[in-house]
Scaffold this motif. Sequence first.
Motif, short mmCIF file in Angstrom:
data_model
loop_
_atom_site.label_atom_id
_atom_site.label_comp_id
_atom_site.label_asym_id
_atom_site.label_seq_id
_atom_site.Cartn_x
_atom_site.Cartn_y
_atom_site.Cartn_z
N LYS A 37 0.84 -1.21 0.00
CA LYS A 37 0.00 0.00 0.00
C LYS A 37 0.87 1.25 0.00
O LYS A 37 0.63 2.19 -0.76
CB LYS A 37 -0.92 0.03 1.22
CG LYS A 37 -2.18 -0.77 1.05
CD LYS A 37 -3.17 -0.06 0.18
CE LYS A 37 -4.46 -0.83 0.16
NZ LYS A 37 -5.26 -0.54 -1.00
N GLU A 38 1.88 1.27 0.90
CA GLU A 38 2.73 2.46 1.02
C GLU A 38 3.59 2.67 -0.21
O GLU A 38 3.76 3.80 -0.66
CB GLU A 38 3.62 2.34 2.27
CG GLU A 38 2.85 2.47 3.56
CD GLU A 38 3.69 2.17 4.80
OE1 GLU A 38 4.90 1.83 4.68
OE2 GLU A 38 3.13 2.27 5.92
N ASP A 39 4.15 1.60 -0.76
CA ASP A 39 5.10 1.74 -1.86
C ASP A 39 4.45 1.85 -3.23
O ASP A 39 4.99 2.49 -4.12
CB ASP A 39 6.08 0.56 -1.88
CG ASP A 39 7.04 0.59 -0.69
OD1 ASP A 39 7.00 1.53 0.11
OD2 ASP A 39 7.84 -0.37 -0.58
N SER A 40 3.30 1.18 -3.42
CA SER A 40 2.73 1.14 -4.78
C SER A 40 1.24 1.45 -4.84
O SER A 40 0.68 1.49 -5.94
CB SER A 40 2.98 -0.23 -5.40
OG SER A 40 2.33 -1.23 -4.66
N GLY A 41 0.59 1.62 -3.70
CA GLY A 41 -0.84 1.89 -3.70
C GLY A 41 -1.70 0.69 -4.02
O GLY A 41 -2.88 0.82 -4.30
N LEU A 42 -1.11 -0.51 -3.98
CA LEU A 42 -1.82 -1.75 -4.29
C LEU A 42 -2.07 -2.55 -3.02
O LEU A 42 -1.26 -2.53 -2.10
CB LEU A 42 -0.98 -2.63 -5.23
CG LEU A 42 -0.67 -2.08 -6.61
CD1 LEU A 42 0.37 -2.95 -7.29
CD2 LEU A 42 -1.94 -1.99 -7.44
N SER A 43 -3.18 -3.29 -3.01
CA SER A 43 -3.38 -4.27 -1.95
C SER A 43 -2.58 -5.52 -2.33
O SER A 43 -2.16 -5.67 -3.48
CB SER A 43 -4.87 -4.63 -1.82
OG SER A 43 -5.29 -5.39 -2.94
N HIS A 44 -2.40 -6.40 -1.37
CA HIS A 44 -1.67 -7.64 -1.65
C HIS A 44 -2.41 -8.45 -2.71
O HIS A 44 -1.80 -9.01 -3.63
CB HIS A 44 -1.49 -8.44 -0.36
CG HIS A 44 -0.45 -9.50 -0.45
ND1 HIS A 44 -0.40 -10.56 0.38
CD2 HIS A 44 0.57 -9.68 -1.32
CE1 HIS A 44 0.62 -11.35 0.05
NE2 HIS A 44 1.21 -10.82 -0.98
N THR A 45 -3.74 -8.51 -2.63
CA THR A 45 -4.53 -9.23 -3.62
C THR A 45 -4.36 -8.61 -5.00
O THR A 45 -4.19 -9.32 -6.01
CB THR A 45 -6.02 -9.24 -3.22
OG1 THR A 45 -6.15 -9.89 -1.95
CG2 THR A 45 -6.87 -9.96 -4.25
N ARG A 115 6.46 -4.16 -12.30
CA ARG A 115 7.91 -4.00 -12.37
C ARG A 115 8.43 -3.10 -11.24
O ARG A 115 9.46 -3.37 -10.64
CB ARG A 115 8.31 -3.43 -13.73
CG ARG A 115 9.80 -3.52 -14.02
CD ARG A 115 10.20 -2.78 -15.28
NE ARG A 115 10.06 -1.33 -15.19
CZ ARG A 115 10.82 -0.54 -14.43
NH1 ARG A 115 11.76 -1.04 -13.67
NH2 ARG A 115 10.62 0.76 -14.42
N GLN A 116 7.66 -2.07 -10.92
CA GLN A 116 8.08 -1.16 -9.86
C GLN A 116 7.80 -1.72 -8.46
O GLN A 116 8.56 -1.49 -7.53
CB GLN A 116 7.40 0.19 -10.03
CG GLN A 116 7.93 0.97 -11.20
CD GLN A 116 7.28 2.34 -11.34
OE1 GLN A 116 6.50 2.76 -10.50
NE2 GLN A 116 7.62 3.04 -12.41
N ALA A 117 6.70 -2.45 -8.28
CA ALA A 117 6.32 -2.96 -6.96
C ALA A 117 7.10 -4.20 -6.55
O ALA A 117 7.34 -4.42 -5.37
CB ALA A 117 4.81 -3.26 -6.94
#
Length: 158
Positions: A37-45, A115-117
């Motif tokens: 969340k902090e690094d890429s704005g994504l949830s684990h799912t 690629r970034q996450a």
Amino acid sequence: MASPNEPRWLDQDEMAAWRGFVTASNLLNRRLERQLKEDSGLSHTQYEILVHLSAAPAGSLRMTELAEKLVTSKSGLTYQVTQLERMGLVGRRSCPSDVRGVFAELTDHGREAVRQAAPGHVALVRELLIDVLTREQLAVLAEGLGEVSARLRPDDVP
């Protein structure tokens, strides 16, 4: 002698294994979720969806196949894919051979997001789990959890 209706309570070693598994998996999931969340704005799912799509031929999978890979419900997957669509990371298209079939496909923006996450995520997985255990412990963990997963999966899921 115990009656057949009486529960088989966990002994001390079994309880230690169970509690260790529950605690470690909850702590690990919480830390991974926060990092993504902090690094890429994504949830684990959402990250796992992008990973599966990036590994698939042509960057796309049928929604049913993707749900099976993620071990999630179709409705839960639909919600997550909708969120990823809104972010421009995933698109959907109809299956040409089955009117009910829908494909989720990775966009160029989604490929870049993975690629970034990935480096930060993999570094944390390594720090919190992989590098904490010996090769022998990793082998036992993989074998044991693989057996549990195989027993829990429905017969029709590969």
